[in-house]
Write a protein that holds these residues in place. Structure first.
Motif, mmCIF file in Angstrom:
data_model
loop_
_atom_site.group_PDB
_atom_site.id
_atom_site.type_symbol
_atom_site.label_atom_id
_atom_site.label_comp_id
_atom_site.label_asym_id
_atom_site.label_seq_id
_atom_site.Cartn_x
_atom_site.Cartn_y
_atom_site.Cartn_z
ATOM 1 N N MET A 230 -0.757 -0.464 -3.189
ATOM 2 C CA MET A 230 -0.257 -1.551 -2.301
ATOM 3 C C MET A 230 -0.857 -1.234 -0.941
ATOM 4 O O MET A 230 -1.175 -2.184 -0.159
ATOM 5 N N GLU B 124 3.062 -7.617 -6.801
ATOM 6 C CA GLU B 124 4.534 -6.858 -6.646
ATOM 7 C C GLU B 124 4.245 -5.508 -6.969
ATOM 8 O O GLU B 124 3.462 -5.000 -7.701
ATOM 9 N N GLU B 125 5.138 -4.703 -6.110
ATOM 10 C CA GLU B 125 4.979 -3.022 -6.294
ATOM 11 C C GLU B 125 6.021 -2.898 -7.164
ATOM 12 O O GLU B 125 7.303 -3.211 -7.297
ATOM 13 N N ARG B 126 5.568 -2.181 -8.188
ATOM 14 C CA ARG B 126 6.596 -1.545 -9.413
ATOM 15 C C ARG B 126 6.217 0.043 -9.682
ATOM 16 O O ARG B 126 4.706 0.337 -9.392
ATOM 17 N N ASP C 228 -0.017 -13.131 -6.972
ATOM 18 C CA ASP C 228 1.219 -12.918 -6.990
ATOM 19 C C ASP C 228 1.374 -11.337 -7.053
ATOM 20 O O ASP C 228 1.400 -11.071 -8.297
ATOM 21 N N ARG D 193 -1.348 -12.678 -11.553
ATOM 22 C CA ARG D 193 -0.271 -11.734 -11.359
ATOM 23 C C ARG D 193 -0.906 -10.533 -11.391
ATOM 24 O O ARG D 193 -1.374 -10.072 -12.307
ATOM 25 N N LEU E 31 0.346 -6.571 -10.588
ATOM 26 C CA LEU E 31 1.242 -5.285 -10.357
ATOM 27 C C LEU E 31 0.539 -4.167 -9.564
ATOM 28 O O LEU E 31 -0.503 -3.899 -10.298
#
Length: 297
Positions: A104, A127-129, A125, A96, A98
């Motif tokens: 990104m 994800e952009e945050r 996995d 995972r 981020l």
């Protein structure tokens, strides 16, 4: 008191989605079965775990405590699977990760593609945050690895600097702001806020960051259009549609025809670095340790 892993996973899905129905779907359970499991948890613990409302559910204080432990246990199970999988047919597992907008689009594509090509058994996995949310997620064990800027407090984590992430203003060379600047190559962010901006669509971390910096100045960032990529933003900028706040690397990479004027910002927050962050490098599961090493290379 016995805890079922399925119950803990279900509760985490419900808390994250704010809905028992959505949580049940994510846990691959029928709604009646999911509701019964939640009631069973509450009866076993003797406290309500969810606060029900018209717009969904949210964890109570007891529910937040359970959620914290459920996430830790969930990550430990995934770590166990990842560590044992390497003894089978090579390193396998799910990581995972981020990251913020710049990572990104500018930092990760090449590094991640090379890593996945060398480790076909691994999945990421991604994800952009916003960086602040990433710090919290890594600290709570929701993610293995985060990529953030040094503009946020990450003292609770182990961090490793990987590259610069300087932000600049980009505009067409004939834009009114460019003519106003003349030969000047730097300016304060506040002096650009009277002009229309081009922004990124959706929940872009960089867009949230730019909006927040304008708000700290008591101003509003006016975006007359939102686009889905730095390339599209640069093309619209070059056509004179507005001003954009961009990573310097993105502005230069998408300006092959040298149609843009890029201006450094004198604001301290614009001179950023990208950091890779983890809770504890020594306790990462084997797949995540491999990815961390690749990112630091």
């Amino acid at each position: 008191m016995r805890f079922d892993l399925t119950d803990l996973q279900l509760f985490a899905h419900i808390a994250d989605s704010g809905s028992i129905t959505a949580g049940a779907r994510l846990a691959h359970l029928a709604l009646p079965s999911a509701s019964a499991r939640v009631r069973g948890l509450e009866q076993a613990l003797g406290v309500p775990l969810l606060r029900r409302g018209r717009r969904g559910v949210e964890p109570t204080e007891a529910g937040l405590a359970l959620l914290r432990h459920a996430r830790i246990i969930g990550r430990q199970v995934e770590d166990l699977r990842g560590d044992l999988a390497q003894f089978a047919d090579g390193l396998k597992g799910q990581i995972r990760l981020l990251c913020n907008t710049s990572a990104m689009t500018e930092f990760l594509p090449d590094a991640l593609a090379a890593f996945l090509a060398a480790h076909p058994g691994l999945g990421v996995d991604l994800e952009e945050r916003p960086s602040r949310d990433i710090v919290q997620a890594v600290a709570e064990g929701v993610a293995d690895i985060g990529i953030i800027t040094d503009a946020v407090d990450s003292a609770a984590l182990q961090t490793f600097a990987v590259c610069d992430d300087t932000l600049v203003l980009a505009m067409a060379r004939n834009h009114p702001l460019a003519r106003q600047l003349g030969q000047r190559r730097s300016m304060a962010f506040a002096d650009a806020l009277d002009h229309d901006f081009l922004g990124l669509a959706g929940d872009s971390a960089l867009q949230q960051y730019a909006t927040g910096q304008a708000a700290r100045l008591g101003r509003r960032l006016h975006c007359n259009i939102r686009l889905r990529s730095f390339e599209a933003v640069c093309r619209m900028c070059a056509a004179g549609a507005g001003v954009a706040l961009l990573p310097a690397t993105a502005a230069h990479r998408h300006d092959d025809e040298r149609l843009l004027k890029t201006v450094k910002l004198t604001d301290d927050w614009a001179a950023r670095k990208l950091l890779v962050c983890v809770r504890d490098r020594s306790t990462l599961p084997a797949p995540a340790r491999e990815l961390l090493a690749a990112l630091l290379d």
